[in-house]
Design a protein around this motif. Structure first.
Motif, PDB file in Angstrom:
ATOM      1  N   LEU A 337     -84.703  26.585 -24.128  1.00 54.28           N
ATOM      2  CA  LEU A 337     -84.861  25.917 -23.850  1.00 54.28           C
ATOM      3  C   LEU A 337     -83.383  25.460 -24.106  1.00 54.28           C
ATOM      4  CD1 LEU A 337     -86.507  23.033 -21.928  1.00 54.28           C
ATOM      5  CD2 LEU A 337     -86.960  22.789 -24.713  1.00 54.28           C
ATOM      6  N   THR A 339     -81.265  21.932 -24.713  1.00 55.82           N
ATOM      7  CA  THR A 339     -81.255  20.515 -24.594  1.00 55.82           C
ATOM      8  C   THR A 339     -79.866  19.808 -23.702  1.00 55.82           C
ATOM      9  OG1 THR A 339     -80.101  20.042 -26.640  1.00 55.82           O
ATOM     10  CG2 THR A 339     -82.601  20.132 -26.496  1.00 55.82           C
ATOM     11  N   GLY A 363     -85.233  26.317 -19.188  1.00 60.87           N
ATOM     12  CA  GLY A 363     -85.686  25.060 -19.248  1.00 60.87           C
ATOM     13  C   GLY A 363     -84.055  24.880 -19.523  1.00 60.87           C
ATOM     14  N   VAL A 365     -84.157  20.334 -20.794  1.00 59.72           N
ATOM     15  CA  VAL A 365     -84.305  18.808 -20.964  1.00 59.72           C
ATOM     16  C   VAL A 365     -83.500  17.757 -21.423  1.00 59.72           C
ATOM     17  CG1 VAL A 365     -85.296  19.542 -23.653  1.00 59.72           C
ATOM     18  CG2 VAL A 365     -86.040  17.240 -22.338  1.00 59.72           C
ATOM     19  N   GLU A 366     -83.388  16.829 -20.155  1.00 58.18           N
ATOM     20  CA  GLU A 366     -82.276  15.909 -20.832  1.00 58.18           C
ATOM     21  C   GLU A 366     -82.734  14.746 -21.478  1.00 58.18           C
ATOM     22  OE1 GLU A 366     -79.820  16.492 -16.168  1.00 58.18           O
ATOM     23  OE2 GLU A 366     -81.057  15.290 -16.794  1.00 58.18           O
ATOM     24  N   ARG A 388     -91.003  16.495 -26.057  1.00 56.61           N
ATOM     25  CA  ARG A 388     -90.584  17.679 -24.895  1.00 56.61           C
ATOM     26  C   ARG A 388     -90.301  18.874 -25.515  1.00 56.61           C
ATOM     27  NH1 ARG A 388     -86.534  13.124 -22.467  1.00 56.61           N
ATOM     28  NH2 ARG A 388     -88.021  12.121 -21.716  1.00 56.61           N
ATOM     29  N   TRP A 392     -92.965  21.850 -24.222  1.00 58.79           N
ATOM     30  CA  TRP A 392     -92.454  23.250 -24.307  1.00 58.79           C
ATOM     31  C   TRP A 392     -92.618  24.779 -24.520  1.00 58.79           C
ATOM     32  CZ3 TRP A 392     -88.854  27.400 -24.188  1.00 58.79           C
ATOM     33  CH2 TRP A 392     -88.520  28.071 -23.197  1.00 58.79           C
TER      34      TRP A 392
END
Length: 401
Positions: A337, A339, A363, A365-366, A388, A392
């Motif tokens: 993931l 960010t 993944g 994530v913003e 978040r 995940w």
């Protein structure tokens, strides 16, 4: 995000980070704001003095509470004091006194040690074998016991204190019933200040011993290891995952492909061309003359350069060029993931670059300024970050959690 507490950009960010740490009891907003209010235009010396004064006052409160048998008050005070000492150290290179830096680091670590011992259950002080030496760390478990639960390996960044790593990643893991291992790798904290061990770009040689150590314990689920990193560990985490495949999932906050970009953004293109020409003497002279004219930036340079142990600016930036994931991105198959906070000030655009290059499960994530979670490492959006990121991870490691 226009929250301004200090004229100095780096010091202003440190105030934001402390305010965010309050989410996990790593700071008190009133203490932070009252201290920062007197430091709007402070130089490094005033900054260092103000935060060490606050840290010592809060540490004394913790000692009084402990003496009176008030364990929770003592524990919380020691964590806050550790964070304030860590904040002071950011400006330590303004003082040009290595002995003072080491002394305050030891005060910081003593407070964190007391916090860890007061945790319920007490964190285990550990030593992770690393070559001919060991890396110090802390193994935190949830009150219900952590056997069989996921274990998060918390990879700190380039200069943050262990107290920040705890509030940003360790505490959220433990709050979810998981284990958390905090450790100092080469170039970080104890390994730098006490043992003079510097960074290395091939971070798999750091993480593999950590994984070996955890799997030898007997109380760690071998198939539920997470490697999560903050700040410059946004490079180290994917680098390690390119070679260490016993980890079930990773987090890079934020994604970093080329570490050197955060340094080159401070200089005009002609200085980059001078460096690339190979004229070491001319480049070093140009940088040192510039630093002599800007004492605040010079102190910041020394603080950021310290973990590399390289005096020559030319040689330092050449070394930084080795911290580049380009040649190993195709090897990262562990679910990762990444960010991507809006307004990322050190490695803008690199999170998406890393995400798009990953060949395996991934993944992105913003985090946005409109959510209050913009900027590097989302300093004021910690609750949203935890939700978040850990959701995940839970979907991959702990579907019932």
């Amino acid at each position: 995000m226009a929250y301004r507490f200090c004229d100095n950009e780096q010091l202003n960010f440190e105030v934001l980070a402390l305010l965010g740490a309050a989410w996990q009891q790593g700071a008190d907003p009133g203490e932070v704001l009252a201290t920062a209010d007197a430091l709007t235009d402070a130089d490094g010396r005033k900054w260092f003095a103000a935060w060490t004064d606050l840290a010592r006052r809060v540490r004394t409160d913790g000692e009084r509470a402990a003496g009176a048998g008030r364990a929770a008050s003592a524990r919380d005070a020691w964590l806050r004091a550790a964070g304030y000492f860590g904040t002071a150290m950011v400006a330590a290179d303004s003082l040009a006194d290595e002995d003072l830096l080491l002394a305050v680091f030891r005060e910081h670590r003593d407070c964190f040690d007391r916090f860890a011992a007061a945790w319920e259950p007490a964190a285990e002080r550990v030593s992770v074998p690393y070559g001919s030496t060991t890396m110090p760390g802390y193994f935190f478990t949830p009150p219900s016991g952590g056997a069989g639960a996921p274990t998060v390996i918390v990879n700190n960044g380039s200069d943050g204190p262990v107290s920040a790593a705890s509030t940003m990643l360790g505490a959220p893991a433990v709050a979810r019933g998981w284990n958390a291992l905090l450790f100092d790798g080469p170039g970080q904290q104890t390994m730098l200040f006490e043992h003079r061990m510097t960074f290395r770009p091939d971070w798999e040689h750091v993480i593999t011993p950590v994984v070996d150590f955890l799997l030898a314990r007997g109380d760690v689920a071998a198939d539920r290891l997470v490697l999560a990193g903050i700040s410059q560990a946004g490079y180290w985490v994917p680098r390690a995952l390119a070679f260490e495949h016993r980890i079930a999932a990773g987090v890079a906050d934020p994604g970093v492909v080329r570490v050197a970009d955060s340094w080159w953004r401070n200089f005009p293109p002609e200085l980059r061309a001078l460096h690339d020409s190979g004229d070491r003497e001319a480049f070093d002279t140009a940088i040192r003359e510039g630093l002599a004219e800007e004492p605040e930036f010079a102190a910041y340079w020394r603080w950021r350069a310290k973990p590399y142990g390289i005096d020559s600016p030319h040689d330092l930036l050449t070394e930084l060029g080795r911290y580049d994931l380009t040649g190993v991105l195709d090897r990262i198959t562990v679910p990762l993931l990444v960010t991507s906070p809006e307004g990322e000030q050190f490695w803008p655009g690199q999170a998406r670059e890393l995400y798009e290059a990953l060949p395996g499960e991934k993944g992105l994530v913003e985090f946005s300024a409109a959510e209050g979670a913009g900027m590097h490492c989302e300093p004021l959006g910690r609750a949203l970050f935890e939700q978040r990121v850990f959701d995940w991870l839970a979907a991959r490691l702990d579907p019932t959690g």
